[in-house]
Write a protein that holds these residues in place. Structure first.
Motif, PDB file in Angstrom:
ATOM      1  N   LEU A  22       0.834  -1.197   0.000  1.00 17.36           N
ATOM      2  CA  LEU A  22       0.000   0.000   0.000  1.00 17.36           C
ATOM      3  C   LEU A  22       0.872   1.250   0.000  1.00 17.36           C
ATOM      4  CD1 LEU A  22      -2.935   1.204   0.659  1.00 17.36           C
ATOM      5  CD2 LEU A  22      -2.225   1.057   3.041  1.00 17.36           C
ATOM      6  N   HIS A  23       0.434   2.286  -0.692  1.00 20.22           N
ATOM      7  CA  HIS A  23       1.038   3.619  -0.569  1.00 20.22           C
ATOM      8  C   HIS A  23       0.314   4.312   0.580  1.00 20.22           C
ATOM      9  CE1 HIS A  23       3.735   3.847  -3.975  1.00 20.22           C
ATOM     10  NE2 HIS A  23       2.794   3.410  -4.790  1.00 20.22           N
ATOM     11  N   GLY A  24       0.731   4.026   1.802  1.00 21.56           N
ATOM     12  CA  GLY A  24       0.036   4.524   2.990  1.00 21.56           C
ATOM     13  C   GLY A  24       0.114   6.025   3.177  1.00 21.56           C
ATOM     14  N   HIS A  25       1.102   6.662   2.569  1.00 24.52           N
ATOM     15  CA  HIS A  25       1.224   8.120   2.651  1.00 24.52           C
ATOM     16  C   HIS A  25       0.167   8.783   1.776  1.00 24.52           C
ATOM     17  CE1 HIS A  25       3.456  11.942   3.131  1.00 24.52           C
ATOM     18  NE2 HIS A  25       3.004  12.195   1.915  1.00 24.52           N
ATOM     19  N   ILE A  26      -0.133   8.166   0.661  1.00 29.79           N
ATOM     20  CA  ILE A  26      -1.044   8.744  -0.333  1.00 29.79           C
ATOM     21  C   ILE A  26      -2.504   8.368  -0.065  1.00 29.79           C
ATOM     22  CG2 ILE A  26      -1.631   8.766  -2.786  1.00 29.79           C
ATOM     23  CD1 ILE A  26       1.394   8.245  -3.304  1.00 29.79           C
ATOM     24  N   LEU A  27      -2.741   7.114   0.304  1.00 26.19           N
ATOM     25  CA  LEU A  27      -4.108   6.612   0.470  1.00 26.19           C
ATOM     26  C   LEU A  27      -4.502   6.486   1.939  1.00 26.19           C
ATOM     27  CD1 LEU A  27      -4.105   3.759  -2.191  1.00 26.19           C
ATOM     28  CD2 LEU A  27      -5.317   5.935  -2.338  1.00 26.19           C
ATOM     29  N   PRO A  28      -5.422   7.325   2.418  1.00 24.15           N
ATOM     30  CA  PRO A  28      -5.938   7.132   3.779  1.00 24.15           C
ATOM     31  C   PRO A  28      -6.575   5.733   3.888  1.00 24.15           C
ATOM     32  CG  PRO A  28      -6.634   9.254   2.904  1.00 24.15           C
ATOM     33  CD  PRO A  28      -6.044   8.483   1.768  1.00 24.15           C
ATOM     34  N   HIS A  29      -6.387   5.096   5.034  1.00 26.72           N
ATOM     35  CA  HIS A  29      -6.869   3.727   5.211  1.00 26.72           C
ATOM     36  C   HIS A  29      -7.166   3.468   6.681  1.00 26.72           C
ATOM     37  CE1 HIS A  29      -2.506   3.905   5.580  1.00 26.72           C
ATOM     38  NE2 HIS A  29      -2.591   2.895   6.436  1.00 26.72           N
ATOM     39  N   GLU A  30      -7.920   2.422   6.929  1.00 26.95           N
ATOM     40  CA  GLU A  30      -8.220   2.000   8.301  1.00 26.95           C
ATOM     41  C   GLU A  30      -8.381   0.496   8.338  1.00 26.95           C
ATOM     42  OE1 GLU A  30     -12.443   2.740   9.739  1.00 26.95           O
ATOM     43  OE2 GLU A  30     -12.384   4.024   7.961  1.00 26.95           O
ATOM     44  N   VAL A  31      -8.176  -0.066   9.512  1.00 18.63           N
ATOM     45  CA  VAL A  31      -8.381  -1.502   9.720  1.00 18.63           C
ATOM     46  C   VAL A  31      -9.562  -1.665  10.660  1.00 18.63           C
ATOM     47  CG1 VAL A  31      -7.390  -3.647  10.576  1.00 18.63           C
ATOM     48  CG2 VAL A  31      -5.948  -2.025   9.332  1.00 18.63           C
ATOM     49  N   TRP A  32     -10.547  -2.408  10.203  1.00 14.35           N
ATOM     50  CA  TRP A  32     -11.762  -2.600  10.988  1.00 14.35           C
ATOM     51  C   TRP A  32     -11.541  -3.592  12.127  1.00 14.35           C
ATOM     52  CZ3 TRP A  32     -15.393  -3.194   6.154  1.00 14.35           C
ATOM     53  CH2 TRP A  32     -15.575  -1.930   5.585  1.00 14.35           C
ATOM     54  N   ALA A  33     -12.501  -3.648  13.021  1.00 12.95           N
ATOM     55  CA  ALA A  33     -12.424  -4.522  14.198  1.00 12.95           C
ATOM     56  C   ALA A  33     -12.310  -5.992  13.791  1.00 12.95           C
ATOM     57  CB  ALA A  33     -13.655  -4.324  15.078  1.00 12.95           C
ATOM     58  N   PHE A  34     -11.612  -6.738  14.604  1.00 11.24           N
ATOM     59  CA  PHE A  34     -11.493  -8.184  14.426  1.00 11.24           C
ATOM     60  C   PHE A  34     -12.004  -8.849  15.693  1.00 11.24           C
ATOM     61  CE2 PHE A  34      -7.804  -6.905  16.695  1.00 11.24           C
ATOM     62  CZ  PHE A  34      -7.541  -7.955  17.550  1.00 11.24           C
ATOM     63  N   HIS A  35     -12.191 -10.162  15.626  1.00 10.01           N
ATOM     64  CA  HIS A  35     -12.699 -10.889  16.790  1.00 10.01           C
ATOM     65  C   HIS A  35     -12.236 -12.337  16.741  1.00 10.01           C
ATOM     66  CE1 HIS A  35     -15.830 -12.642  14.163  1.00 10.01           C
ATOM     67  NE2 HIS A  35     -15.800 -11.455  13.584  1.00 10.01           N
ATOM     68  N   ASP A  36     -12.519 -13.064  17.788  1.00 11.31           N
ATOM     69  CA  ASP A  36     -12.235 -14.501  17.884  1.00 11.31           C
ATOM     70  C   ASP A  36     -10.760 -14.845  17.757  1.00 11.31           C
ATOM     71  OD1 ASP A  36     -14.921 -14.973  18.233  1.00 11.31           O
ATOM     72  OD2 ASP A  36     -15.281 -15.518  16.157  1.00 11.31           O
ATOM     73  N   GLY A  37      -9.912 -14.181  18.532  1.00 10.77           N
ATOM     74  CA  GLY A  37      -8.515 -14.599  18.533  1.00 10.77           C
ATOM     75  C   GLY A  37      -7.522 -13.475  18.695  1.00 10.77           C
ATOM     76  N   GLN A  38      -6.282 -13.811  18.432  1.00  8.70           N
ATOM     77  CA  GLN A  38      -5.155 -12.884  18.541  1.00  8.70           C
ATOM     78  C   GLN A  38      -4.729 -12.456  17.137  1.00  8.70           C
ATOM     79  OE1 GLN A  38      -3.579 -11.874  21.526  1.00  8.70           O
ATOM     80  NE2 GLN A  38      -5.377 -12.827  22.420  1.00  8.70           N
ATOM     81  N   ARG A  39      -4.370 -11.193  17.005  1.00  7.03           N
ATOM     82  CA  ARG A  39      -3.939 -10.682  15.715  1.00  7.03           C
ATOM     83  C   ARG A  39      -2.605  -9.954  15.873  1.00  7.03           C
ATOM     84  NH1 ARG A  39      -6.780  -6.208  11.950  1.00  7.03           N
ATOM     85  NH2 ARG A  39      -4.889  -5.758  10.844  1.00  7.03           N
TER      86      ARG A  39
END
Length: 92
Positions: A69-86
């Motif tokens: 990903l071009h994280g500087h150029i593209l705003p992004h987010e990671v949604w909630a996760f469940h059922d374990g360790q990440r």
């Protein structure tokens, strides 16, 4: 040891490991604009998709997934996760 000496030390600059973290919408302002960032999802969990609103794109960010990903150029987010360790490994 020679193998480790052959690795460019800048390859480790900006590397981070995140445990069980959800991220709100953001841009990675400290990354150089042309830089690709590798996002790696590890562990056992469900959910936690990566959302890029400018592209109206949802990517399934499941265990074993690698996203560049071009994280500087593209705003992004990671949604909630469940059922374990990440664990997320991010290499800039």
């Amino acid at each position: 040891m020679k193998v480790l000496q052959a690795i460019d030390e800048l390859s480790w600059e900006g590397c981070s490991v995140q445990y069980n973290q959800q991220t709100l919408l953001h841009s990675d302002s400290m990354d150089p604009p042309p830089a690709w960032v590798a996002l790696v999802a590890l562990g056992k969990f469900k959910g936690g998709s990566l959302f890029i609103p400018w592209l109206n794109l949802v990517l399934y960010y499941e265990p074993g997934t690698i996203i560049f990903l071009h994280g500087h150029i593209l705003p992004h987010e990671v949604w909630a996760f469940h059922d374990g360790q990440r664990v997320s490994y991010i290499d800039k």
